[in-house]
Design a protein around this motif. Structure first.
Motif, PDB file in Angstrom:
ATOM      1  N   ARG A 125       0.824  -1.208   0.000  1.00  0.00           N
ATOM      2  CA  ARG A 125       0.000   0.000   0.000  1.00  0.00           C
ATOM      3  C   ARG A 125       0.858   1.256   0.000  1.00  0.00           C
ATOM      4  NH1 ARG A 125      -4.740  -1.347   4.505  1.00  0.00           N
ATOM      5  NH2 ARG A 125      -5.569  -3.238   3.479  1.00  0.00           N
ATOM      6  N   VAL A 126       0.297   2.314  -0.561  1.00  0.00           N
ATOM      7  CA  VAL A 126       0.972   3.600  -0.548  1.00  0.00           C
ATOM      8  C   VAL A 126       0.926   4.174   0.867  1.00  0.00           C
ATOM      9  CG1 VAL A 126       0.957   5.966  -1.440  1.00  0.00           C
ATOM     10  CG2 VAL A 126       0.395   4.058  -2.963  1.00  0.00           C
ATOM     11  N   GLN A 127       2.069   4.558   1.387  1.00  0.00           N
ATOM     12  CA  GLN A 127       2.132   5.144   2.721  1.00  0.00           C
ATOM     13  C   GLN A 127       1.832   6.637   2.659  1.00  0.00           C
ATOM     14  OE1 GLN A 127       6.097   4.161   4.077  1.00  0.00           O
ATOM     15  NE2 GLN A 127       5.515   2.079   4.644  1.00  0.00           N
ATOM     16  N   ARG A 128       1.142   7.132   3.675  1.00  0.00           N
ATOM     17  CA  ARG A 128       0.833   8.564   3.751  1.00  0.00           C
ATOM     18  C   ARG A 128       2.079   9.289   4.245  1.00  0.00           C
ATOM     19  NH1 ARG A 128      -3.880  10.191   2.586  1.00  0.00           N
ATOM     20  NH2 ARG A 128      -5.594   8.717   2.294  1.00  0.00           N
ATOM     21  N   SER A 129       2.812   9.858   3.325  1.00  0.00           N
ATOM     22  CA  SER A 129       4.149  10.365   3.624  1.00  0.00           C
ATOM     23  C   SER A 129       4.273  11.881   3.538  1.00  0.00           C
ATOM     24  CB  SER A 129       5.157   9.735   2.651  1.00  0.00           C
ATOM     25  OG  SER A 129       4.793  10.014   1.302  1.00  0.00           O
ATOM     26  N   CYS A 130       3.177  12.583   3.299  1.00  0.00           N
ATOM     27  CA  CYS A 130       3.220  14.047   3.229  1.00  0.00           C
ATOM     28  C   CYS A 130       2.365  14.647   4.342  1.00  0.00           C
ATOM     29  CB  CYS A 130       2.708  14.543   1.877  1.00  0.00           C
ATOM     30  SG  CYS A 130       3.770  14.137   0.482  1.00  0.00           S
ATOM     31  N   ARG A 131       2.881  15.700   4.937  1.00  0.00           N
ATOM     32  CA  ARG A 131       2.141  16.423   5.966  1.00  0.00           C
ATOM     33  C   ARG A 131       2.268  17.923   5.732  1.00  0.00           C
ATOM     34  NH1 ARG A 131       3.343  13.486  11.821  1.00  0.00           N
ATOM     35  NH2 ARG A 131       2.883  11.350  11.146  1.00  0.00           N
ATOM     36  N   SER A 132       1.347  18.652   6.328  1.00  0.00           N
ATOM     37  CA  SER A 132       1.474  20.098   6.357  1.00  0.00           C
ATOM     38  C   SER A 132       2.357  20.480   7.537  1.00  0.00           C
ATOM     39  CB  SER A 132       0.095  20.757   6.514  1.00  0.00           C
ATOM     40  OG  SER A 132      -0.732  20.463   5.414  1.00  0.00           O
ATOM     41  N   PHE A 133       2.839  21.702   7.543  1.00  0.00           N
ATOM     42  CA  PHE A 133       3.556  22.162   8.724  1.00  0.00           C
ATOM     43  C   PHE A 133       2.599  22.157   9.919  1.00  0.00           C
ATOM     44  CE2 PHE A 133       6.196  24.550   5.477  1.00  0.00           C
ATOM     45  CZ  PHE A 133       7.266  23.688   5.570  1.00  0.00           C
ATOM     46  N   PRO A 134       3.109  21.870  11.115  1.00  0.00           N
ATOM     47  CA  PRO A 134       2.230  21.696  12.287  1.00  0.00           C
ATOM     48  C   PRO A 134       1.760  23.020  12.887  1.00  0.00           C
ATOM     49  CG  PRO A 134       4.503  21.409  12.936  1.00  0.00           C
ATOM     50  CD  PRO A 134       4.516  21.584  11.431  1.00  0.00           C
ATOM     51  N   ASP A 135       0.935  23.739  12.151  1.00  0.00           N
ATOM     52  CA  ASP A 135       0.433  25.003  12.688  1.00  0.00           C
ATOM     53  C   ASP A 135      -0.505  24.724  13.863  1.00  0.00           C
ATOM     54  OD1 ASP A 135      -2.423  24.899  11.878  1.00  0.00           O
ATOM     55  OD2 ASP A 135      -1.635  25.018   9.851  1.00  0.00           O
ATOM     56  N   PRO A 136      -0.802  25.732  14.688  1.00  0.00           N
ATOM     57  CA  PRO A 136      -1.557  25.484  15.931  1.00  0.00           C
ATOM     58  C   PRO A 136      -2.884  24.760  15.744  1.00  0.00           C
ATOM     59  CG  PRO A 136      -0.572  27.653  16.008  1.00  0.00           C
ATOM     60  CD  PRO A 136      -0.304  27.120  14.633  1.00  0.00           C
ATOM     61  N   LEU A 137      -3.719  25.202  14.801  1.00  0.00           N
ATOM     62  CA  LEU A 137      -5.012  24.542  14.638  1.00  0.00           C
ATOM     63  C   LEU A 137      -4.845  23.106  14.162  1.00  0.00           C
ATOM     64  CD1 LEU A 137      -7.456  27.212  13.144  1.00  0.00           C
ATOM     65  CD2 LEU A 137      -7.593  26.062  15.362  1.00  0.00           C
ATOM     66  N   GLY A 138      -3.917  22.895  13.236  1.00  0.00           N
ATOM     67  CA  GLY A 138      -3.690  21.543  12.734  1.00  0.00           C
ATOM     68  C   GLY A 138      -3.279  20.585  13.830  1.00  0.00           C
ATOM     69  N   VAL A 139      -2.403  21.050  14.721  1.00  0.00           N
ATOM     70  CA  VAL A 139      -1.948  20.210  15.830  1.00  0.00           C
ATOM     71  C   VAL A 139      -3.086  19.948  16.820  1.00  0.00           C
ATOM     72  CG1 VAL A 139      -0.455  20.197  17.873  1.00  0.00           C
ATOM     73  CG2 VAL A 139       0.482  20.767  15.640  1.00  0.00           C
ATOM     74  N   LEU A 140      -3.877  20.964  17.122  1.00  0.00           N
ATOM     75  CA  LEU A 140      -5.009  20.764  18.031  1.00  0.00           C
ATOM     76  C   LEU A 140      -6.007  19.771  17.464  1.00  0.00           C
ATOM     77  CD1 LEU A 140      -5.701  24.359  19.407  1.00  0.00           C
ATOM     78  CD2 LEU A 140      -4.861  22.380  20.677  1.00  0.00           C
ATOM     79  N   PHE A 141      -6.315  19.889  16.178  1.00  0.00           N
ATOM     80  CA  PHE A 141      -7.242  18.941  15.546  1.00  0.00           C
ATOM     81  C   PHE A 141      -6.672  17.528  15.572  1.00  0.00           C
ATOM     82  CE2 PHE A 141      -8.980  22.631  12.836  1.00  0.00           C
ATOM     83  CZ  PHE A 141      -9.991  22.876  13.753  1.00  0.00           C
ATOM     84  N   GLU A 142      -5.349  17.417  15.413  1.00  0.00           N
ATOM     85  CA  GLU A 142      -4.707  16.107  15.401  1.00  0.00           C
ATOM     86  C   GLU A 142      -4.720  15.472  16.790  1.00  0.00           C
ATOM     87  OE1 GLU A 142      -2.723  12.686  14.355  1.00  0.00           O
ATOM     88  OE2 GLU A 142      -3.693  14.168  13.075  1.00  0.00           O
ATOM     89  N   TYR A 143      -4.307  16.213  17.802  1.00  0.00           N
ATOM     90  CA  TYR A 143      -4.152  15.629  19.132  1.00  0.00           C
ATOM     91  C   TYR A 143      -5.451  15.547  19.927  1.00  0.00           C
ATOM     92  CZ  TYR A 143       0.850  15.412  18.438  1.00  0.00           C
ATOM     93  OH  TYR A 143       2.101  15.088  17.962  1.00  0.00           O
ATOM     94  N   THR A 144      -6.488  16.216  19.464  1.00  0.00           N
ATOM     95  CA  THR A 144      -7.810  16.019  20.060  1.00  0.00           C
ATOM     96  C   THR A 144      -8.605  14.955  19.296  1.00  0.00           C
ATOM     97  OG1 THR A 144      -8.721  17.851  18.747  1.00  0.00           O
ATOM     98  CG2 THR A 144      -7.951  18.354  20.979  1.00  0.00           C
ATOM     99  N   ARG A 145      -7.952  14.365  18.282  1.00  0.00           N
ATOM    100  CA  ARG A 145      -8.519  13.271  17.475  1.00  0.00           C
ATOM    101  C   ARG A 145      -9.648  13.709  16.536  1.00  0.00           C
ATOM    102  NH1 ARG A 145      -4.483  11.749  19.772  1.00  0.00           N
ATOM    103  NH2 ARG A 145      -4.090   9.663  20.596  1.00  0.00           N
ATOM    104  N   LYS A 266       0.737  28.018  25.261  1.00  0.00           N
ATOM    105  CA  LYS A 266       0.637  27.162  26.443  1.00  0.00           C
ATOM    106  C   LYS A 266      -0.335  26.007  26.199  1.00  0.00           C
ATOM    107  CE  LYS A 266       0.897  28.995  30.482  1.00  0.00           C
ATOM    108  NZ  LYS A 266       0.632  29.722  31.769  1.00  0.00           N
ATOM    109  N   ILE A 267      -1.459  26.296  25.528  1.00  0.00           N
ATOM    110  CA  ILE A 267      -2.440  25.250  25.223  1.00  0.00           C
ATOM    111  C   ILE A 267      -1.826  24.200  24.303  1.00  0.00           C
ATOM    112  CG2 ILE A 267      -4.603  24.762  24.011  1.00  0.00           C
ATOM    113  CD1 ILE A 267      -5.613  27.500  25.003  1.00  0.00           C
ATOM    114  N   ILE A 268      -1.116  24.659  23.273  1.00  0.00           N
ATOM    115  CA  ILE A 268      -0.501  23.737  22.314  1.00  0.00           C
ATOM    116  C   ILE A 268       0.523  22.842  23.002  1.00  0.00           C
ATOM    117  CG2 ILE A 268       1.040  23.587  20.323  1.00  0.00           C
ATOM    118  CD1 ILE A 268      -1.692  24.267  19.433  1.00  0.00           C
ATOM    119  N   THR A 269       1.438  23.442  23.744  1.00  0.00           N
ATOM    120  CA  THR A 269       2.502  22.654  24.370  1.00  0.00           C
ATOM    121  C   THR A 269       1.951  21.702  25.431  1.00  0.00           C
ATOM    122  OG1 THR A 269       2.970  24.523  25.856  1.00  0.00           O
ATOM    123  CG2 THR A 269       4.318  24.319  23.876  1.00  0.00           C
TER     124      THR A 269
END
Length: 287
Positions: A125-145, A266-269
């Protein structure tokens, strides 16, 4: 003779993968003048001896201590002479024509600092190998699932680019460093890898700095590389989870802290730290 392509492989205790990787380069070499450089980070599994005995044409840098990934790549880049540098993980295997294809793409895009290609896993299978830079909203959406609940939403799934089409070339933020072509001109302009990111986020930091200087970063599906994944870091996975999250926080300190509010920082970290603790605990008990 001038060298067109320098292939740099940083290795740590992955002798058998490294052997297959080097053999695949021998079997599917690029049709240009090239050199292969292995930087071995004090492996104890006989990796360096294997390279000496079985691949005499390879340039070997055998470190007495583990210098980690960023410094290892910097060591390789410093002795390399190619107009282009391909960073290649030892747990990859090149396929026929792949090296020529990714090099041709880089040459045809004069503004390309870096080019990533399609990675194929052991399951085909093709691996998902590209990401965007981890801007604040992107990281929050990722770590809050939330990104897993709405994977096709381009804003909510931005960090892991869950919607990305790996059948088409595109400008991207950060392709996975498992197979990453760098332009020598871009290296001279952007600089070397930041060794404050010893294992993770060093290629993300480099691509970010390249974009700041006006360079482009691309993904191309015209080249395919087999990628097993995690051969080195998987040996010490709980520690690597902690290091990954530490590096993400370091990335925020370097690139985002001055541009966002202290409260958001502070919220992000805190979110990253909690996620790191939970992930490490689950991994340590085998879940």
């Amino acid at each position: 003779m001038s060298i067109d392509l320098s292939i740099i492989i940083v290795n740590w205790n992955t002798r058998d993968y490294l052997r297959r990787c080097l053999a695949s380069i021998q079997a599917c070499p690029p049709n240009v003048a090239h050199e292969v450089i292995v930087v071995d980070n004090a492996s104890v599994d006989g990796s360096a001896d294997m390279v000496r005995e079985e691949f005499s044409g390879v340039i070997l840098i055998a470190n007495d201590e583990n210098q980690c990934y960023a410094e290892g790549n910097n060591q390789g880049i410093k002795v390399s002479t190619g107009a282009y540098v391909l960073l290649l993980n030892p747990d990859t295997e090149v396929t026929l024509g792949a090296l020529d294809s990714i090099l041709a793409f880089g040459r045809s895009h004069a503004n390309a600092a870096a080019v990533g290609c399609r990675l194929i896993g052991p399951d085909g299978r093709v691996q998902r190998s590209c990401r965007s830079f981890p801007d604040p909203l992107g990281v929050l959406f990722e770590y809050t699932r939330l990104s897993r609940v709405f994977p096709s939403n381009k804003r909510i799934g931005a960090y892991r680019m869950t919607w990305f089409d790996y059948d088409h070339e595109a400008e991207v933020d950060q392709p996975m460093g498992s197979c990453l072509l760098l332009s020598r001109k871009a290296i001279e302009d952007v600089g070397m890898f930041d060794q404050d990111f010893p294992i993770f986020f060093n290629e993300v930091d480099w691509c970010y700095r390249a974009r700041e200087k006006g360079w482009k970063v691309y993904f191309t599906p015209t080249a395919e590389i087999k990628h097993h994944g995690g051969a080195g870091t998987g040996q010490v996975k709980p520690q690597m989870i902690l290091e990954s999250h530490r590096s993400l926080i370091k990335f925020y300190e370097k690139h985002y802290k001055k541009n966002i509010s202290p409260m958001l920082y502070k919220i992000i970290t805190k979110t990253i730290t909690v996620n790191s603790f939970v992930s490490t605990r689950l991994k340590s008990i085998g879940q």
